[in-house]
Design a protein around this motif. Structure first.
Motif, PDB file in Angstrom:
ATOM      1  N   ALA A   1       2.842   3.725  -7.241  1.00  0.00           N
ATOM      2  CA  ALA A   1       1.700   5.392  -7.757  1.00  0.00           C
ATOM      3  C   ALA A   1       2.025   6.677  -6.829  1.00  0.00           C
ATOM      4  CB  ALA A   1       0.805   4.767  -6.879  1.00  0.00           C
ATOM      5  N   HIS A   2       3.071   6.279  -6.170  1.00  0.00           N
ATOM      6  CA  HIS A   2       4.075   7.444  -5.489  1.00  0.00           C
ATOM      7  C   HIS A   2       4.948   7.458  -6.233  1.00  0.00           C
ATOM      8  CE1 HIS A   2       5.826   9.893  -2.396  1.00  0.00           C
ATOM      9  NE2 HIS A   2       4.890  10.140  -1.770  1.00  0.00           N
ATOM     10  N   ASP A   3       5.467   6.932  -6.641  1.00  0.00           N
ATOM     11  CA  ASP A   3       6.456   7.196  -7.471  1.00  0.00           C
ATOM     12  C   ASP A   3       6.930   7.496  -8.849  1.00  0.00           C
ATOM     13  OD1 ASP A   3       8.411   6.310  -5.140  1.00  0.00           O
ATOM     14  OD2 ASP A   3       9.093   4.441  -5.765  1.00  0.00           O
ATOM     15  N   ALA A   4       5.757   7.183  -9.272  1.00  0.00           N
ATOM     16  CA  ALA A   4       5.170   7.687 -10.197  1.00  0.00           C
ATOM     17  C   ALA A   4       4.876   8.885 -10.185  1.00  0.00           C
ATOM     18  CB  ALA A   4       4.457   6.737 -10.657  1.00  0.00           C
TER      19      ALA A   4
ATOM     20  N   ASP B   1      -2.242  -7.633   1.427  1.00  0.00           N
ATOM     21  CA  ASP B   1      -1.336  -6.182   1.798  1.00  0.00           C
ATOM     22  C   ASP B   1       0.098  -5.993   1.658  1.00  0.00           C
ATOM     23  OD1 ASP B   1      -3.828  -6.339   3.710  1.00  0.00           O
ATOM     24  OD2 ASP B   1      -2.546  -7.679   5.743  1.00  0.00           O
ATOM     25  N   ARG B   2       0.830  -6.775   1.058  1.00  0.00           N
ATOM     26  CA  ARG B   2       2.528  -6.206   0.657  1.00  0.00           C
ATOM     27  C   ARG B   2       2.421  -5.998  -0.956  1.00  0.00           C
ATOM     28  NH1 ARG B   2       5.103 -11.001   1.619  1.00  0.00           N
ATOM     29  NH2 ARG B   2       5.202 -10.767   3.945  1.00  0.00           N
ATOM     30  N   ALA B   3       1.778  -6.392  -1.245  1.00  0.00           N
ATOM     31  CA  ALA B   3       1.444  -5.667  -2.710  1.00  0.00           C
ATOM     32  C   ALA B   3       0.516  -4.882  -2.242  1.00  0.00           C
ATOM     33  CB  ALA B   3       0.447  -7.047  -3.823  1.00  0.00           C
ATOM     34  N   GLN B   4      -0.542  -4.083  -2.116  1.00  0.00           N
ATOM     35  CA  GLN B   4      -1.398  -2.884  -1.633  1.00  0.00           C
ATOM     36  C   GLN B   4      -0.083  -2.102  -1.829  1.00  0.00           C
ATOM     37  OE1 GLN B   4      -4.179  -2.784   0.643  1.00  0.00           O
ATOM     38  NE2 GLN B   4      -4.918  -0.861  -0.676  1.00  0.00           N
ATOM     39  N   ASP B   5       0.649  -2.736  -0.899  1.00  0.00           N
ATOM     40  CA  ASP B   5       1.504  -1.928  -0.299  1.00  0.00           C
ATOM     41  C   ASP B   5       2.853  -1.338  -1.331  1.00  0.00           C
ATOM     42  OD1 ASP B   5       0.841  -1.572   1.948  1.00  0.00           O
ATOM     43  OD2 ASP B   5       2.387  -2.942   2.601  1.00  0.00           O
ATOM     44  N   TYR B   6       3.121  -2.055  -2.062  1.00  0.00           N
ATOM     45  CA  TYR B   6       3.986  -2.627  -3.738  1.00  0.00           C
ATOM     46  C   TYR B   6       3.095  -1.130  -4.539  1.00  0.00           C
ATOM     47  CZ  TYR B   6       7.081  -5.947  -1.443  1.00  0.00           C
ATOM     48  OH  TYR B   6       7.866  -7.223  -0.923  1.00  0.00           O
ATOM     49  N   ALA B   7       1.771  -1.498  -4.878  1.00  0.00           N
ATOM     50  CA  ALA B   7       1.249  -1.138  -5.730  1.00  0.00           C
ATOM     51  C   ALA B   7       0.949   0.532  -4.844  1.00  0.00           C
ATOM     52  CB  ALA B   7      -0.107  -1.385  -5.892  1.00  0.00           C
TER      53      ALA B   7
END
Length: 133
Positions: A70-73, A60-66
């Motif tokens: 993606a949002h920042d990109a 879940d944490r990895a998905q949140d980071y991804a």
């Protein structure tokens, strides 16, 4: 979300402790050993549930980071697109202003404009002929 293995493992471990204690009090080696065995099974099941919870939390944490990445990109891409659009608009405006200025200068000084155009043409002719030799 707590894994069901943790709940059933904790319940089995507690039941095993109780059965082992009752076996110790009554002097029943069979109940005592069976209780200790159930207690160990429950502890193992609980540990397995904890491991599954840890993996789930890490995923879940990895998905949140991804998703954050993606949002920042997307934000950076939007900023770059806006910057490029602004630069294109500024360049277009500068070209239009320059074209108008040249047109006004040619209209105001037609003879000087012809002389300058002739000199530029002569200079280009010299450059082209110099490259052929």
């Amino acid at each position: 979300m707590v894994d069901t293995d943790r709940i059933t493992g904790a319940a089995r471990e507690l039941g095993g402790k109780i059965q082992g204690a009752v076996g110790d009090l009554t002097g029943s080696h069979r109940d005592s050993a069976e209780g200790r065995f159930r207690e160990a099974q429950g502890a193992a099941e609980n540990a397995y549930g904890q491991a599954k919870d840890g993996v789930r939390q890490a995923a879940d944490r990895a998905q949140d980071y991804a998703q954050d990445f993606a949002h920042d990109a997307r934000g950076y891409a939007d900023e770059a697109r806006d910057y490029a659009e602004d630069a294109y608009e500024r360049g277009s405006q500068a070209l239009r202003r320059g074209t108008r200025q040249v047109g006004h200068q040619v209209a105001e000084y037609p003879v000087a404009s012809l002389v300058i155009a002739g000199l530029v043409g002569f200079g280009l002719g010299l450059l082209v002929s110099a490259n052929r030799d």
